[in-house]
Design a protein around this motif. Structure first.
Motif, PDB file in Angstrom:
ATOM      1  N   SER A 150       0.813  -1.092  -0.203  1.00 24.04           N
ATOM      2  CA  SER A 150      -0.007   0.151  -0.087  1.00 24.04           C
ATOM      3  C   SER A 150       1.055   1.277   0.013  1.00 24.04           C
ATOM      4  CB  SER A 150      -0.971  -0.029   1.268  1.00 24.04           C
ATOM      5  OG  SER A 150      -0.004  -0.200   2.444  1.00 24.04           O
ATOM      6  N   VAL A 151       2.134   1.170   0.829  1.00 22.16           N
ATOM      7  CA  VAL A 151       2.769   2.304   0.805  1.00 22.16           C
ATOM      8  C   VAL A 151       3.147   2.820  -0.784  1.00 22.16           C
ATOM      9  CG1 VAL A 151       5.031   3.321   1.554  1.00 22.16           C
ATOM     10  CG2 VAL A 151       3.425   2.178   3.119  1.00 22.16           C
ATOM     11  N   SER A 152       3.817   1.700  -1.554  1.00 21.35           N
ATOM     12  CA  SER A 152       4.532   1.947  -2.963  1.00 21.35           C
ATOM     13  C   SER A 152       3.433   2.518  -3.419  1.00 21.35           C
ATOM     14  CB  SER A 152       5.102   0.660  -3.428  1.00 21.35           C
ATOM     15  OG  SER A 152       6.044   0.219  -2.480  1.00 21.35           O
ATOM     16  N   LEU A 153       2.226   1.997  -3.554  1.00 19.39           N
ATOM     17  CA  LEU A 153       1.001   2.283  -4.438  1.00 19.39           C
ATOM     18  C   LEU A 153       0.689   3.738  -4.314  1.00 19.39           C
ATOM     19  CD1 LEU A 153      -0.866   1.575  -6.782  1.00 19.39           C
ATOM     20  CD2 LEU A 153      -2.533   0.794  -4.986  1.00 19.39           C
ATOM     21  N   THR A 204      -2.107  -0.969 -13.059  1.00 19.47           N
ATOM     22  CA  THR A 204      -1.952  -2.516 -13.611  1.00 19.47           C
ATOM     23  C   THR A 204      -0.424  -2.789 -13.643  1.00 19.47           C
ATOM     24  OG1 THR A 204      -3.923  -2.650 -14.586  1.00 19.47           O
ATOM     25  CG2 THR A 204      -2.343  -4.278 -15.324  1.00 19.47           C
ATOM     26  N   VAL A 205       0.277  -2.127 -14.242  1.00 17.09           N
ATOM     27  CA  VAL A 205       1.904  -2.384 -14.513  1.00 17.09           C
ATOM     28  C   VAL A 205       2.669  -2.350 -13.075  1.00 17.09           C
ATOM     29  CG1 VAL A 205       1.696  -1.721 -16.871  1.00 17.09           C
ATOM     30  CG2 VAL A 205       2.478   0.016 -14.978  1.00 17.09           C
ATOM     31  N   LEU A 206       2.133  -1.400 -12.191  1.00 16.78           N
ATOM     32  CA  LEU A 206       2.803  -1.562 -11.131  1.00 16.78           C
ATOM     33  C   LEU A 206       2.326  -2.733 -10.215  1.00 16.78           C
ATOM     34  CD1 LEU A 206       2.070   2.183  -9.800  1.00 16.78           C
ATOM     35  CD2 LEU A 206       4.198   1.074  -9.896  1.00 16.78           C
ATOM     36  N   HIS A 207       1.338  -3.482 -10.454  1.00 15.69           N
ATOM     37  CA  HIS A 207       1.110  -4.713  -9.576  1.00 15.69           C
ATOM     38  C   HIS A 207       1.563  -6.004 -10.499  1.00 15.69           C
ATOM     39  CE1 HIS A 207      -1.975  -2.185  -7.759  1.00 15.69           C
ATOM     40  NE2 HIS A 207      -2.121  -3.316  -6.631  1.00 15.69           N
TER      41      HIS A 207
END
Length: 292
Positions: free
Chosen positions: A122-125, A277-280
């Motif tokens: 959650s922090v990164s997002l 989406t690409v972050l995941h």
């Protein structure tokens, strides 16, 4: 004054690999590396030892984390100047504030508190969504390999509008620093209803959409391509959802660059569906670049 490259650390394996990647990037850029730990609520074991030293157990733990990260960075890149700080606030607001004076923020894909099943912490997002400087989240094989380039290729997802121009420039700069090829991709789709006409006309809508994608791609790349002539650029369009096209291409890239757009009435950057989406799911590190 040089803007530092900031990396958030929390003692997790992912954050230590982010330190490796960030140290390499700081060396490429010739900028200082700033390692920060932010925490507001967590408490750790060792209270009696901490009391004897006049510090809380959390302070001891935080100090040890940043000291270990600093040693790791200096061993990996002795030429890079480093500084450390423990921030007495929650990680997201702390890192978003750091981004105001940073050249780049680098984060691991998950932190110490992340549930194993979550694809992205959650922090990164949240930081990628709200920071006012580019944010790199270590994804894919680079979560474990320390950030070494293997393909000599930077991948750029070309969107529409002014928010994409900053991402284009960032991608050219990263490819130039690495001596890598820049692959710029513009995805296009032909709506299903446009292909239900007479069979002899079935190919016409697709051709028009592809030609439109080529025009968008050329327009987005024109200015930066003139400025960064030394960078080898491969341009291509691809039929399909942008998310799928970029995820497939990320398997053979060292860095995927996407833009983020601002939406009125919202705090900071709001990630679109493609960036989210690409972050995941990306197979390589992802750079989210805010619009100019």
């Amino acid at each position: 004054m040089e803007k530092p490259l900031v990396v958030g650390v929390d003692g997790s394996d992912e954050s230590l690999h982010a330190v490796d990647w960030a140290a390499d990037e700081a060396a490429l850029r010739g900028v200082p590396l700033r390692l920060v730990f932010a925490s507001l609520w967590e408490r750790y074991e060792g209270a009696s030892l901490a009391q004897g030293l006049g510090r809380t157990s959390e302070q001891l733990f935080a100090d040890r984390i940043v000291e270990a990260a600093d040693r790791r960075a200096r061993v990996r890149r002795p030429e890079v100047r480093t500084e450390t700080e423990v921030l007495r606030d929650a990680p997201v607001p702390s890192l978003v504030r750091e981004a105001r004076t940073a050249a780049l923020v680098v984060l691991g894909s998950r932190g110490r508190g992340a549930i194993a099943e979550l694809l992205l912490g959650s922090v990164s997002l949240a930081v990628a969504a709200h920071a006012h400087c580019p944010v790199v989240v270590l994804r894919g094989r680079h979560d474990r390999s320390g950030g070494g380039a293997t393909h000599g290729r930077v991948l750029l997802g070309v969107g529409e509008g002014e928010h994409s121009s900053a991402a284009v420039r960032f991608a050219f700069q990263e490819a130039g620093r690495r001596g890598a090829v820049l692959e710029a991709v513009r995805a296009w789709r032909c709506p299903a209803y446009e292909t239900t006409d007479h069979p002899l006309m079935a190919g016409e809508p697709a051709r028009l959409h592809e030609e439109g994608a080529v025009k968008v791609l050329e327009a987005a790349m024109a200015e930066a391509a003139t400025e960064y002539r030394a960078v080898e650029v491969h341009r291509r369009t691809a039929e399909g959802p942008a998310r799928k096209v970029l995820l497939d291409a990320s398997a053979s890239a060292d860095l995927l660059v996407v833009g983020a757009r601002r939406r009125g009435g919202h705090f900071g950057l709001q990630l679109g569906r493609v960036a989210h989406t690409v972050l995941h799911h990306s197979a390589c590190p992802v750079a989210v670049v805010p619009g100019e």
